[in-house]
Design an enzyme around this catalytic site. Structure first.
Site, PDB file in Angstrom:
ATOM      1  N   GLU A 190      10.920   9.223  -4.570  1.00  0.00           N
ATOM      2  CA  GLU A 190      11.737   8.575  -5.598  1.00  0.00           C
ATOM      3  C   GLU A 190      10.902   7.593  -6.412  1.00  0.00           C
ATOM      4  OE1 GLU A 190      11.758   5.161  -4.928  1.00  0.00           O
ATOM      5  OE2 GLU A 190      10.778   5.670  -3.037  1.00  0.00           O
ATOM      6  N   GLU A 236       7.399   7.185  -4.159  1.00  0.00           N
ATOM      7  CA  GLU A 236       6.845   8.339  -4.890  1.00  0.00           C
ATOM      8  C   GLU A 236       6.732   9.594  -4.031  1.00  0.00           C
ATOM      9  OE1 GLU A 236       3.021   7.480  -6.576  1.00  0.00           O
ATOM     10  OE2 GLU A 236       3.666   5.602  -7.516  1.00  0.00           O
TER      11      GLU A 236
END
Length: 345
Positions: free
Chosen positions: A169, A310
């Site tokens: 994310e 990420e």
């Protein structure tokens, strides 16, 4: 919408465990890799194991609560980082290249609506959520739509040829949303849920705690859709749906850090059958991550003190899945290697 997931068949557990135990090693000597190989074999229900096309999906969204400056970065950094992912310049890109993992970015609702381009999947629910310290983050309809979009996206990607789903994310201030969701969904004490994110100051931390306390003080329903509407992010809603979608395709789903683990809690509340398909990549440095993993009785593969997000932890853990597959498929047994006189307890 029902999120249909097949309950994992554990009837072959003993048979598969015997395969692992008869490899040329002391019993249990490969530690967590043995548990991982068993889980992969139960998920696939066919031998040899075959996992060769991993995909990292990075879900991105902005958060209205960052108007209170709860992060080291302004909200426009979410858009800037999405551009960085698409240009190949982020840590997640570096790790994906070294590990042979495909990467796609999902715009769930960042502030800037970027043009269509390779590697970008646009599933926008808005231009950032509302400030959940003052009002509901999104409507129940948006929360439900986010779940359905994530669910269908995961299914489509796996049906197109990928066979392992890695989830990450990006969203400035999304640790605030995840902390509120964790506290509301589990009744874990707030101070065990709230951390310093990417490195905020003590003053910012106290403001973060106070705003989350304010949000949690209003009445709210405890079901996952209502919780996502109250405190969630557009990317967290779609992550929750993607976890369910991956499990519905009988795929291993590799869970990254704090935010994705909180989404996993919500996914398991929506359909507990998804839990057996989840593999937890790492224990991150964020305060709430340990509490979230404990809630799921999860044993993460790595502990590297990561706090980036990420999907970086998920990509770093992917080679461990390859290693588990390799020893399960290719390591000799005592019988085939003619190794004798090994006493196993």
């Amino acid at each position: 919408m029902k999120f249909e997931i097949s309950v994992l068949d554990h009837s072959k557990t003993n048979t598969l465990q015997q395969v692992i135990d008869q490899k040329t090693k002391p019993l249990g000597a490969l530690g967590k890799l043995e548990n991982l190989a068993l889980q992969l074999a139960l998920i696939q229900q066919s031998l040899p194991l075959k996992l060769q096309s991993p995909l990292l999906l990075i879900f991105a969204g902005d958060h209205g609560i960052n108007r209170h400056q709860l992060s080291i970065a302004p909200s426009q950094v979410t858009t800037e980082m999405v551009r960085n992912f698409l240009a190949g310049g982020a840590a997640a890109n570096c790790f994906c290249r070294s590990a042979g993992v495909a990467l796609k970015v999902v715009d769930c609702g960042i502030l800037t609506d970027l043009p269509e381009q390779p590697g970008l999947i646009k599933q926008r629910l808005g231009a950032g959520t509302d400030d959940f310290s003052l009002q509901r983050a999104m409507s129940p309809q948006q929360a439900q739509q986010g779940l359905e979009l994530g669910y269908q996206l995961a299914r489509q990607q796996l049906q197109s040829g990928y066979d392992v789903l890695l989830l990450g994310e990006m969203g400035i201030a999304n640790t605030s949303s995840a902390a509120a969701l964790l506290c509301a969904a589990t009744d874990i004490p707030l101070y065990s849920c709230v951390g310093f994110g990417t490195g905020i100051s003590p003053e910012q931390y106290q403001r973060k705690v106070s705003l989350i306390q304010l949000a949690l003080s209003r009445p709210y329903a405890k079901d996952p859709v209502s919780l996502l509407a109250e405190f969630g992010g557009f990317e967290i809603a779609q992550l929750t749906g993607a976890i369910l979608g991956g499990a519905s395709q009988r795929s291993p789903v590799l869970i990254d850090g704090f935010i994705v683990t909180v989404a996993a809690i919500l996914a398991c509340q929506l359909n507990p059958a998804c839990r057996d398909y989840l593999i937890f990549a790492h224990q991150g440095a964020e305060t709430g991550h340990r509490a979230a993993l404990t809630q799921l009785q999860a044993s993460p593969l790595l502990d590297l003190s990561l706090r980036l997000g990420e999907g970086t932890g998920a990509v770093l853990a992917w080679p461990l899945l390859q290693a588990a597959q390799s020893f399960f498929n290719d390591m000799a047994s005592f019988q085939s290697a003619a190794v004798t006189n090994v006493v196993q307890p």
